[in-house]
Design a protein around this motif. Structure first.
Motif, PDB file in Angstrom:
ATOM      1  N   ILE A  45       0.877  -1.167   0.000  1.00 53.47           N
ATOM      2  CA  ILE A  45       0.000   0.000   0.000  1.00 53.47           C
ATOM      3  C   ILE A  45       0.913   1.215   0.000  1.00 53.47           C
ATOM      4  O   ILE A  45       1.664   1.422   0.948  1.00 53.47           O
ATOM      5  N   SER A  46       0.907   1.988  -1.068  1.00 62.34           N
ATOM      6  CA  SER A  46       1.789   3.157  -1.078  1.00 62.34           C
ATOM      7  C   SER A  46       1.263   4.226  -2.015  1.00 62.34           C
ATOM      8  O   SER A  46       0.211   4.075  -2.622  1.00 62.34           O
ATOM      9  N   GLY A  47       2.022   5.293  -2.119  1.00 59.62           N
ATOM     10  CA  GLY A  47       1.590   6.430  -2.918  1.00 59.62           C
ATOM     11  C   GLY A  47       1.499   7.647  -2.035  1.00 59.62           C
ATOM     12  O   GLY A  47       1.423   7.531  -0.813  1.00 59.62           O
ATOM     13  N   ASN A  48       1.503   8.823  -2.655  1.00 56.05           N
ATOM     14  CA  ASN A  48       1.628  10.022  -1.828  1.00 56.05           C
ATOM     15  C   ASN A  48       0.337  10.517  -1.206  1.00 56.05           C
ATOM     16  O   ASN A  48       0.327  11.527  -0.529  1.00 56.05           O
ATOM     17  N   THR A  49      -0.788   9.818  -1.390  1.00 53.43           N
ATOM     18  CA  THR A  49      -1.976  10.252  -0.653  1.00 53.43           C
ATOM     19  C   THR A  49      -2.059   9.580   0.706  1.00 53.43           C
ATOM     20  O   THR A  49      -2.804  10.026   1.565  1.00 53.43           O
ATOM     21  N   PHE A  50      -1.325   8.478   0.885  1.00 50.05           N
ATOM     22  CA  PHE A  50      -1.399   7.781   2.171  1.00 50.05           C
ATOM     23  C   PHE A  50      -0.462   8.406   3.181  1.00 50.05           C
ATOM     24  O   PHE A  50       0.625   8.855   2.843  1.00 50.05           O
ATOM     25  N   LYS A  51      -0.890   8.405   4.435  1.00 46.01           N
ATOM     26  CA  LYS A  51      -0.024   8.907   5.498  1.00 46.01           C
ATOM     27  C   LYS A  51       1.167   7.987   5.666  1.00 46.01           C
ATOM     28  O   LYS A  51       2.275   8.409   5.930  1.00 46.01           O
ATOM     29  N   ASN A  52       0.930   6.682   5.580  1.00 47.40           N
ATOM     30  CA  ASN A  52       2.017   5.729   5.777  1.00 47.40           C
ATOM     31  C   ASN A  52       1.950   4.657   4.696  1.00 47.40           C
ATOM     32  O   ASN A  52       0.887   4.394   4.142  1.00 47.40           O
ATOM     33  N   ALA A  53       3.083   4.079   4.395  1.00 50.02           N
ATOM     34  CA  ALA A  53       3.101   3.017   3.398  1.00 50.02           C
ATOM     35  C   ALA A  53       3.289   1.700   4.131  1.00 50.02           C
ATOM     36  O   ALA A  53       3.755   1.677   5.266  1.00 50.02           O
ATOM     37  N   GLY A  54       2.938   0.608   3.497  1.00 51.84           N
ATOM     38  CA  GLY A  54       3.128  -0.653   4.183  1.00 51.84           C
ATOM     39  C   GLY A  54       2.821  -1.845   3.311  1.00 51.84           C
ATOM     40  O   GLY A  54       2.418  -1.705   2.157  1.00 51.84           O
ATOM     41  N   VAL A  55       3.039  -3.013   3.885  1.00 55.78           N
ATOM     42  CA  VAL A  55       2.754  -4.253   3.178  1.00 55.78           C
ATOM     43  C   VAL A  55       1.722  -5.026   3.988  1.00 55.78           C
ATOM     44  O   VAL A  55       1.823  -5.097   5.205  1.00 55.78           O
ATOM     45  N   VAL A  56       0.723  -5.563   3.328  1.00 51.11           N
ATOM     46  CA  VAL A  56      -0.372  -6.246   4.006  1.00 51.11           C
ATOM     47  C   VAL A  56      -0.589  -7.611   3.371  1.00 51.11           C
ATOM     48  O   VAL A  56      -0.490  -7.737   2.157  1.00 51.11           O
ATOM     49  N   ASP A  57      -0.867  -8.598   4.197  1.00 50.93           N
ATOM     50  CA  ASP A  57      -1.258  -9.897   3.654  1.00 50.93           C
ATOM     51  C   ASP A  57      -2.764  -9.846   3.423  1.00 50.93           C
ATOM     52  O   ASP A  57      -3.540  -9.913   4.364  1.00 50.93           O
ATOM     53  N   VAL A  58      -3.169  -9.696   2.191  1.00 54.83           N
ATOM     54  CA  VAL A  58      -4.577  -9.452   1.890  1.00 54.83           C
ATOM     55  C   VAL A  58      -5.254 -10.746   1.459  1.00 54.83           C
ATOM     56  O   VAL A  58      -4.775 -11.442   0.565  1.00 54.83           O
ATOM     57  N   LEU A  59      -6.380 -11.050   2.092  1.00 57.00           N
ATOM     58  CA  LEU A  59      -7.133 -12.240   1.706  1.00 57.00           C
ATOM     59  C   LEU A  59      -7.849 -11.983   0.387  1.00 57.00           C
ATOM     60  O   LEU A  59      -8.272 -10.860   0.113  1.00 57.00           O
ATOM     61  N   ASN A  60      -7.967 -13.021  -0.401  1.00 52.00           N
ATOM     62  CA  ASN A  60      -8.606 -12.908  -1.709  1.00 52.00           C
ATOM     63  C   ASN A  60      -9.987 -12.284  -1.580  1.00 52.00           C
ATOM     64  O   ASN A  60     -10.809 -12.734  -0.793  1.00 52.00           O
ATOM     65  N   GLY A  61     -10.252 -11.232  -2.319  1.00 48.08           N
ATOM     66  CA  GLY A  61     -11.588 -10.659  -2.348  1.00 48.08           C
ATOM     67  C   GLY A  61     -11.870  -9.639  -1.268  1.00 48.08           C
ATOM     68  O   GLY A  61     -12.995  -9.174  -1.135  1.00 48.08           O
ATOM     69  N   THR A  62     -10.846  -9.258  -0.498  1.00 46.91           N
ATOM     70  CA  THR A  62     -11.033  -8.174   0.474  1.00 46.91           C
ATOM     71  C   THR A  62     -11.423  -6.901  -0.264  1.00 46.91           C
ATOM     72  O   THR A  62     -10.956  -6.647  -1.360  1.00 46.91           O
ATOM     73  N   LEU A  90     -12.121  -0.800   0.804  1.00 46.91           N
ATOM     74  CA  LEU A  90     -12.450   0.081   1.931  1.00 46.91           C
ATOM     75  C   LEU A  90     -11.838  -0.400   3.235  1.00 46.91           C
ATOM     76  O   LEU A  90     -11.566   0.404   4.132  1.00 46.91           O
ATOM     77  N   ASP A  91     -11.615  -1.717   3.341  1.00 46.51           N
ATOM     78  CA  ASP A  91     -10.953  -2.225   4.547  1.00 46.51           C
ATOM     79  C   ASP A  91      -9.512  -1.742   4.631  1.00 46.51           C
ATOM     80  O   ASP A  91      -8.995  -1.487   5.716  1.00 46.51           O
ATOM     81  N   ILE A  92      -8.876  -1.615   3.470  1.00 49.07           N
ATOM     82  CA  ILE A  92      -7.507  -1.101   3.447  1.00 49.07           C
ATOM     83  C   ILE A  92      -7.516   0.364   3.863  1.00 49.07           C
ATOM     84  O   ILE A  92      -6.699   0.819   4.643  1.00 49.07           O
ATOM     85  N   PHE A  93      -8.513   1.099   3.342  1.00 47.22           N
ATOM     86  CA  PHE A  93      -8.549   2.532   3.640  1.00 47.22           C
ATOM     87  C   PHE A  93      -8.919   2.808   5.088  1.00 47.22           C
ATOM     88  O   PHE A  93      -8.699   3.906   5.585  1.00 47.22           O
ATOM     89  N   SER A  94      -9.506   1.820   5.780  1.00 51.42           N
ATOM     90  CA  SER A  94      -9.768   2.067   7.189  1.00 51.42           C
ATOM     91  C   SER A  94      -8.496   1.890   8.009  1.00 51.42           C
ATOM     92  O   SER A  94      -8.386   2.410   9.105  1.00 51.42           O
ATOM     93  N   GLU A  95      -7.529   1.158   7.478  1.00 50.87           N
ATOM     94  CA  GLU A  95      -6.256   0.988   8.195  1.00 50.87           C
ATOM     95  C   GLU A  95      -5.230   2.038   7.749  1.00 50.87           C
ATOM     96  O   GLU A  95      -4.572   2.659   8.577  1.00 50.87           O
ATOM     97  N   PHE A  96      -5.124   2.239   6.451  1.00 51.16           N
ATOM     98  CA  PHE A  96      -4.177   3.222   5.919  1.00 51.16           C
ATOM     99  C   PHE A  96      -4.935   4.509   5.635  1.00 51.16           C
ATOM    100  O   PHE A  96      -5.799   4.543   4.773  1.00 51.16           O
ATOM    101  N   LYS A  97      -4.578   5.557   6.367  1.00 48.63           N
ATOM    102  CA  LYS A  97      -5.377   6.788   6.272  1.00 48.63           C
ATOM    103  C   LYS A  97      -4.883   7.682   5.132  1.00 48.63           C
ATOM    104  O   LYS A  97      -3.700   7.708   4.803  1.00 48.63           O
ATOM    105  N   GLU A 113      -9.081  16.213   0.397  1.00 49.43           N
ATOM    106  CA  GLU A 113      -9.389  17.081  -0.739  1.00 49.43           C
ATOM    107  C   GLU A 113      -8.612  16.661  -1.977  1.00 49.43           C
ATOM    108  O   GLU A 113      -9.093  16.731  -3.087  1.00 49.43           O
ATOM    109  N   LYS A 114      -7.375  16.244  -1.743  1.00 55.98           N
ATOM    110  CA  LYS A 114      -6.516  15.953  -2.882  1.00 55.98           C
ATOM    111  C   LYS A 114      -6.666  14.529  -3.394  1.00 55.98           C
ATOM    112  O   LYS A 114      -6.127  14.178  -4.422  1.00 55.98           O
ATOM    113  N   PHE A 115      -7.376  13.702  -2.623  1.00 59.25           N
ATOM    114  CA  PHE A 115      -7.536  12.313  -3.051  1.00 59.25           C
ATOM    115  C   PHE A 115      -8.385  12.261  -4.316  1.00 59.25           C
ATOM    116  O   PHE A 115      -9.428  12.902  -4.399  1.00 59.25           O
ATOM    117  N   SER A 116      -7.919  11.523  -5.317  1.00 57.23           N
ATOM    118  CA  SER A 116      -8.745  11.454  -6.519  1.00 57.23           C
ATOM    119  C   SER A 116      -9.183  10.034  -6.810  1.00 57.23           C
ATOM    120  O   SER A 116     -10.334   9.788  -7.130  1.00 57.23           O
TER     121      SER A 116
END
Ligand code: SF4
Ligand code: SF4
Lengths: 436, 315
Positions: A289-306, A309-316, A321-324
């Motif tokens: 999870i990275s890019g300049n809109t996120f406060k923090n970057a990281g690596v997540v073990d994501v279950l198939n089909g997650t 929005l679940d990612i966005f609840s963890e990575f803020k 305003e600038k999020f597109s």
């Protein structure tokens, strides 16, 4: 001749933040939506119906041909829907929606009795591992018997497509033993002469760790090579890898496997390891999870089909305003998503999001920067003109099919032309015209 | 809910744009104009002003009459053309000359070929060539020239007459030379070129190859005389032209081989045009335009071999 490794640009991305990334835990709240088709793979056949109870790891879809895979339920729960939807790759596909329950029951494979070639191959077919680059076909497709005769080189990618993705590197760093064992398993079923581990980020650390692990396992080190790659490209880079490492030119229309080159990644090695040594089917993949809109970057073990929005609840998001938008599959060749409801399949490895920037296209100024950067030595500006004129015949003569959709031409173009997009659309048109 | 804005990948792009590239170019050219004004007097600034105004007027009129749209184009290319013309003309150029040259440059060479980046010839260069050839022999007096008999005071005539005596490189470093406005100070030209190379605006290969081929021809055909070669190289405006005009994206080939041939054509033809003093300060520009004419051909014939081209199945 040093070929593709001198072309291209080096995109720094958020490597510094990612280097120290810890694996993050995400709480999943939404239903899981597992698409049965993704990328070039064909659609698997659903085996469950609405209302059925599934366990973690129980099979929910089976392959219909050689380019589809077994798919397993990522969680325990109830199937609430099996219907056609548009998946996050923009394709129409059957999606199985599962409402998770609190139960922790799981249903895994039986252990393999003897690691013979056919047993291992059977397990690879069974485990549902999917390639995370290019065509996103099931991993076993490469090793179907007809192709194996000429097997020579197994390439294991321990790096990722661009500066904003870090999954493979992360796996190689934290699961060195698993990757080594997984690669040896692939070596066994493919009959290759050698394994080449290609490294880019944190080369020394990964190489020394992996060497240690291989020594501990007692692997035959004469069969193992490390290759420090100087450029990395997103998407269909197997052909370029084959050229750099084995000096074989394989036209982009053909598969490198037919010429004895097999490409795996740290992720697929880990999948195979889990399937053989832990008897677990492939139900998750490591997402960066990275890019300049996120406060923090990281690596997540994501279950198939997650759901995203679940990612966005963890990575803020830093600045709402600038999020597109956000994209799956990296900054260079990813697919932009239109809603937070988008599901994350195991065949992608990254979710990136960038601040809103508007570029308007100007006419080409013939600066030649795109030609200089193209890893397959095309002339993007000429192809772009043909694409606008819909002159597919000439585009084909100029090698439009050799484009690997890497996006570098669009990246460097000072006129901000969407070259890669138009060329890849045209390429799809040409390929479709040929198969129809 | 806020709607997503979705664009095509890649989602990150390099921090450059046509505007930034042209702005770097304009910055360097304006600096050269100031240097020129310091050495050649305020007349340079009047020439610059007239060029700029007439470039805008012609662009505006063409847009209004032919394209039926009001206002100027928002690219900066006509500014570059106008400044460039000032730099390649002599300080004593008559004040109506920029108007004629800009008419040729903007209307004929640029707009009629389809506008910005569609032209085949360098606009400022063609404008200058046309205006100089219209006035023939008079044009040589447009350059600031003295009478003390030094090589630098009328370098182009001295080259043509084979008078290489009293050549002092010092004259060309600090504006004592009778040459075009842009080339009065060699240090400024080289510094500007270096700046553009470092900023990634121009490719160092084109000026290097062009100057090498020009110098090589001058060296070989003058009995391996290093001094004469330097007279050719520094006395004619070839350094200025190869840094700032030959490298123009639109009118130069893209492939390395194409660029090499382009530079050879330029270098060789520039040598002979300068030697026979065909067009005074326009000789080098004529060579430039001659080389420009080959660009479409070179770009069409010399194509890179794409990945897998010629390979039947796999090798
Ligand atoms: S033309 Fe294709 S291969 Fe070449 S730079 Fe563009 S996207 Fe990459
Ligand atoms: S990089 Fe863009 S402006 Fe330059 S030649 Fe290619 S398409 Fe044209």
């Amino acid at each position: 001749m040093a070929f593709a490794n001198i072309r291209g640009v080096f995109i720094r991305g958020s490597r510094k933040a990612l280097r120290n990334a810890k694996i993050a835990e995400i709480k999943t709240s939404a239903n899981f939506c597992v698409p049965l088709k993704y990328g070039m793979a064909s659609e698997s056949k659903p085996l469950v119906s609405v209302g059925e109870n599934v366990k973690k790891g129980s099979v929910i879809a089976s392959p219909i041909d050689n380019s589809s895979a077994f798919i397993y339920s990522p969680v325990c729960g109830n199937v609430v829907a099996v219907d056609k939807r548009i998946n996050s790759n923009g394709q129409e596909s059957i999606v199985i929606e599962i409402e998770p329950s609190t139960s922790k029951a799981s249903l895994y494979f039986k252990p393999i009795e003897e690691q013979t070639k056919s047993n291992l191959f059977g397990r690879l077919v069974e485990c549902g591992s999917v390639d995370t680059w290019g065509k996103r076909l099931p991993s076993y497709k490469k090793y179907l018997s007809a192709n194996i005769r000429k097997a020579q080189t197994l390439i294991v990618k321990l790096y990722d497509s661009d500066g904003f993705v870090y999954s493979n590197c992360f796996i190689a760093k934290n699961y060195a033993k698993e990757v080594a064992l997984g690669a040896l398993l692939y070596l066994k079923i493919s009959n290759c002469d050698e394994v080449v581990f290609t490294v880019f980020d944190e080369q020394d650390k990964i190489v020394s760790q992996l060497k240690n692990e291989l020594l501990n396992i007692g692997a035959d080190l004469t069969k193992i090579r490390f290759y420090r790659i100087s450029r990395k490209y997103p998407l269909d880079e197997e052909h370029l890898l084959a050229k750099i490492i084995t000096r074989k030119t394989v036209r982009i229309e053909h598969n490198v496997e037919d010429f004895g080159v097999f490409v795996e990644s740290a992720q697929t090695c880990l999948n195979f390891y889990n399937a053989v040594y832990k008897n677990e089917p492939t139900i998750s993949s490591f997402y960066t999870i990275s890019g300049n809109t996120f406060k923090n970057a990281g690596v997540v073990d994501v279950l198939n089909g997650t759901k995203a929005l679940d990612i966005f609840s963890e990575f803020k998001i830093k600045n709402k305003e600038k999020f597109s938008s956000f994209a799956l599959g990296g900054a260079m060749a990813g697919i932009a998503q239109v809603s937070f409801e988008a599901e994350l399949p195991i065949s992608q490895t990254s979710l990136v999001s960038f601040e809103d920037k508007i570029y308007s296209e100007l006419p080409c100024i013939n600066c030649g920067k795109c030609t200089k950067v193209c890893p397959t030595r095309l002339e993007p500006m000429a192809l772009d003109t043909y694409a606008e004129e819909k002159d597919f015949g000439r585009a084909k003569k100029c090698g439009a099919e050799a484009c690997i959709n890497c996006g570098l031409c669009s990246y460097v173009c000072p006129a901000k032309r969407n070259l890669a997009q138009r060329i890849s659309d045209m390429k799809d048109n040409i390929i479709m015209g040929r198969t129809m | 809910m806020r709607l997503f804005k979705v664009g095509p990948s890649p989602f990150v792009k390099k921090n450059n744009s046509v505007k930034i590239l042209l702005e770097h170019m304009i910055l360097v050219l304006l600096a050269l104009c100031v240097v020129g004004a310091v050495f050649c007097g305020y007349r340079v600034l009047i020439l610059l002003l007239i060029s700029l105004v007439s470039a805008f007027v012609f662009e505006f009129l063409f847009n209004l009459v032919v394209l039926d749209k009001k206002g100027l184009d928002d690219d900066l290319s006509s500014i570059v053309t106008a400044i460039m013309f000032t730099l390649i003309s002599g300080a004593n150029t008559p004040l109506y000359m920029p108007v004629i040259a800009m008419f040729v440059a903007i209307i004929i060479v640029k707009m009629l070929f389809g506008g910005f980046a569609k032209n085949i010839f360098n606009p400022a260069g063609s404008g200058a060539v046309v205006s100089i050839s219209l006035f023939g022999a008079v044009a040589s007096t447009w350059l600031t020239a003295g009478i003390s008999g030094k090589f630098a005071e009328n370098p182009l005539n001295n080259i043509a007459t084979g008078n290489f005596a009293n050549f002092e490189i010092y004259d060309f470093l600090f504006g004592k030379a009778g040459t075009i406005v842009g080339a009065v100070c060699l240090i400024a030209v080289l510094a500007g070129g270096l700046y553009l190379i470092i900023m990634g605006v121009i490719d160092f290969k084109i000026p290097l190859m062009a100057l090498l081929s020009f110098a090589a021809v001058a060296f070989l055909l003058n009995g391996f005389d290093f001094n004469i070669m330097l007279c050719y190289l520094i006395g004619s405006p070839v350094i200025f032209v190869s840094f700032f005009m030959l490298t123009d994206y639109t009118t130069s080939p893209n492939s390395f081989l194409g660029q090499l041939i382009y530079c050879l054509i330029f270098g060789i033809s520039a040598y002979f045009l300068v030697k026979y003093n065909v067009l005074y300060s326009g000789s080098v520009l004529l060579a430039l335009i001659f080389a420009n004419a080959f660009t479409p051909l070179l770009d069409r014939v010399i194509r890179p071999r794409y990945f897998g081209e010629g390979v039947k199945y796999g090798q």
